[in-house]
Design a protein around this motif. Structure first.
Motif, PDB file in Angstrom:
ATOM      1  N   SER A 118      20.962  17.474  34.336  1.00  0.00           N
ATOM      2  CA  SER A 118      21.081  18.764  33.664  1.00  0.00           C
ATOM      3  C   SER A 118      21.754  18.627  32.291  1.00  0.00           C
ATOM      4  O   SER A 118      21.510  19.412  31.380  1.00  0.00           O
ATOM      5  CB  SER A 118      21.799  19.743  34.591  1.00  0.00           C
ATOM      6  OG  SER A 118      22.976  20.211  34.038  1.00  0.00           O
ATOM      7  N   PRO A 175      26.208  25.122  35.060  1.00  0.00           N
ATOM      8  CA  PRO A 175      25.323  25.153  33.890  1.00  0.00           C
ATOM      9  C   PRO A 175      25.633  24.003  32.942  1.00  0.00           C
ATOM     10  O   PRO A 175      26.775  23.576  32.824  1.00  0.00           O
ATOM     11  CB  PRO A 175      25.636  26.505  33.232  1.00  0.00           C
ATOM     12  CG  PRO A 175      26.950  26.931  33.785  1.00  0.00           C
ATOM     13  CD  PRO A 175      27.158  26.231  35.088  1.00  0.00           C
ATOM     14  N   SER A 176      24.614  23.492  32.294  1.00  0.00           N
ATOM     15  CA  SER A 176      24.799  22.344  31.410  1.00  0.00           C
ATOM     16  C   SER A 176      25.557  22.737  30.143  1.00  0.00           C
ATOM     17  O   SER A 176      25.239  23.751  29.522  1.00  0.00           O
ATOM     18  CB  SER A 176      23.442  21.782  31.003  1.00  0.00           C
ATOM     19  OG  SER A 176      23.598  20.796  30.017  1.00  0.00           O
ATOM     20  N   LEU A 221      23.258  23.346  27.162  1.00  0.00           N
ATOM     21  CA  LEU A 221      22.336  24.480  27.089  1.00  0.00           C
ATOM     22  C   LEU A 221      22.571  25.202  25.755  1.00  0.00           C
ATOM     23  O   LEU A 221      23.705  25.425  25.357  1.00  0.00           O
ATOM     24  CB  LEU A 221      22.617  25.421  28.274  1.00  0.00           C
ATOM     25  CG  LEU A 221      21.557  26.478  28.564  1.00  0.00           C
ATOM     26  CD1 LEU A 221      20.258  25.824  29.032  1.00  0.00           C
ATOM     27  CD2 LEU A 221      22.082  27.438  29.634  1.00  0.00           C
TER      28      LEU A 221
END
Ligand SMILES: O=C(O)CCC(=O)C(=O)O
Ligand SMILES: [Fe+2]
Length: 439
Positions: free
Chosen positions: A216, A229-230, A233
């Motif tokens: 990710s 969450p990365s 992102l």
């Protein structure tokens, strides 16, 4: 000069070997050089501009001002490892015959690594049996050579491409009311289609083997199964493309700490080569500077790093006494076959340097998990080197192979590497320091 990564742009770098100079005194390291950069806006070829940029260069080996990849010379931070990502890489699937992390199951690495250390490099993922498909590799290799390194760019050896960050949902809606996913993922990204296909195939290829959190990190838009969450992102992606002729390499370095985030993904095309990893010592400055691919002297390699020294058209083992003193405790040399993929995150990205020794041959020995040599049967050779078919590298002259003692000498051909990284917030505006220095 400054630009936003939301404008798709790429930079060609011209090699100026004649400007090479050796400077030992740190206070004399900074040099002002005229560096010619061509600024292009590639999407639909809107505009091409030639710029002359007066800028500072740092590092004794540096041939260019590297406005994107070199520190300003004073940047000596050791960096902090993002706490969300302290990694010990454990491949989650056993589908690959040689799923490995360096240090635990290195199937193929050059001889010197065995002499110096058995420690692993946390965060380094490399599996020599994971190769990108030949058709994709050929397409990317041919595309890059033709597009960036031939004709009027024949003397260029490094190109940087910048992909757009995928905007957060609200902005995305504003800028693209239709929210057409195809548009977002292809022509608007700023990266050329062959690189987008490459990224997509890398994502699938690595999904079964990489820990979800690492997958990710590298492919923040894909569903990797990672719970968190990365951090990458919505960050812009940079692709740096390096072209190495036989005998050329890159100075050991850590990719810029303030410019790039965690998660570096590299692919080799056209030829393999050894990549050297060295742990940055406690209290030692992180060497963020490096020279673009060049055949200049690499003092580290020549004096301390390898047990096998190659020169000219020869590949020969050196005795331990010939290696010289001063070699650190933690060091690995990893042979990266063409079409192989390497991932650096966590410690491997922040606490170890990587570099490519400048030589024409690599002496490579096959080793297994417990450091016992394995037979050089055709199956292994094909799996680990990807070089079984000697005719396959005719275009680049790679890879001649010769048996020498306990390992093999592999002649380097023309190698092209593509390294994908993410720009940290604010790092997509470049050139301000250089503009100041030019005043
Ligand atoms: O050529 C490679 O594989 C490494 C390139 C690299 O380390 C860099 O550009 O920062
Ligand atoms: Fe690097």
């Amino acid at each position: 000069m400054s630009f936003s990564s939301s404008e798709s742009q790429h930079y060609h770098r011209k090699r100026k070997l004649s400007l090479s100079h050796e400077v030992d005194d740190a206070s004399q390291r900074r040099r002002h050089l005229k560096t010619s950069l061509r600024l292009e806006i590639p999407t639909n070829s809107v505009e091409t501009t030639d710029l002359e940029l007066e800028s500072a260069i740092s590092g004794a080996d540096s041939l260019f001002d590297d406005i994107f990849d070199e520190a300003s010379g004073e940047e000596t931070s050791t960096g902090t490892l993002p706490s969300s990502h302290s990694l010990v890489e454990v491949p989650k699937s056993s589908s690959s015959p040689l799923p490995l992390t360096l240090g635990s199951v290195p199937a193929l690495r050059s001889f010197s690594s065995r002499l110096h250390s058995n420690n692993s490099i946390p965060g380094l993922f490399f599996d020599p049996s994971i190769l990108i498909p030949a058709d994709i590799a050929n397409e990317v290799f041919d595309f890059c050579l033709k597009t960036y390194f031939s004709g009027r760019n024949a003397n260029v050896n490094q190109v940087m491409l910048f992909g757009r960050a995928s905007p957060p949902p609200s902005e995305e809606h504003e800028s693209d009311p239709d929210s057409d996913p195809d548009k977002r993922n292809t022509n608007l990204t700023g990266l050329p289609p062959p690189l987008l296909s490459l990224l997509s195939s890398l994502s699938s290829l690595l999904l079964p083997s990489l820990p979800p959190i690492t997958h990710s990190l590298l492919f923040p838009d894909s569903s990797s199964g990672s719970a968190s969450p990365s951090p990458n992102l919505h960050r812009a992606r940079q692709a740096i493309i390096n072209l190495y002729h036989p005998g050329e390499g890159i100075t050991p370095h850590v990719d810029l700490l303030r410019r790039f985030g965690d998660g570096i993904l590299g692919v080799s095309f056209g030829s393999g080569c050894v990549m050297e990893f060295r742990k940055v010592g406690e209290g030692e400055d992180v060497p963020e500077t490096y020279a673009a691919p060049s055949s200049g002297t690499n003092r580290l390699t020549n004096t301390t790093s390898t047990s096998v020294q190659t020169s000219g058209s020869k590949c020969e083992m050196r005795t331990k006494a010939e290696e010289g003193e001063g070699f650190g405790t933690d060091a690995y040399d990893v042979y990266l076959p063409e079409r192989s993929v390497i991932v650096m995150s966590g410690d491997a990205r922040y606490k170890w340097t990587h570099g490519i020794p400048r030589r024409k041959w690599d002496y490579v020995e096959d080793v297994t998990q417990d450091d016992t040599r394995v037979g050089l049967d055709e199956g292994l050779r094909e799996d680990s080197l990807g070089n079984k078919d000697a005719s396959k590298n005719e275009a680049t002259g790679s890879t001649t192979e010769r048996s020498e003692g306990r390992g093999r000498c592999l002649e380097r051909g023309t190698r092209l590497s593509i390294t994908f990284r993410f720009l940290l917030p604010g790092a997509e505006i470049v050139g301000l320091e250089e503009e100041k220095q030019a005043e």
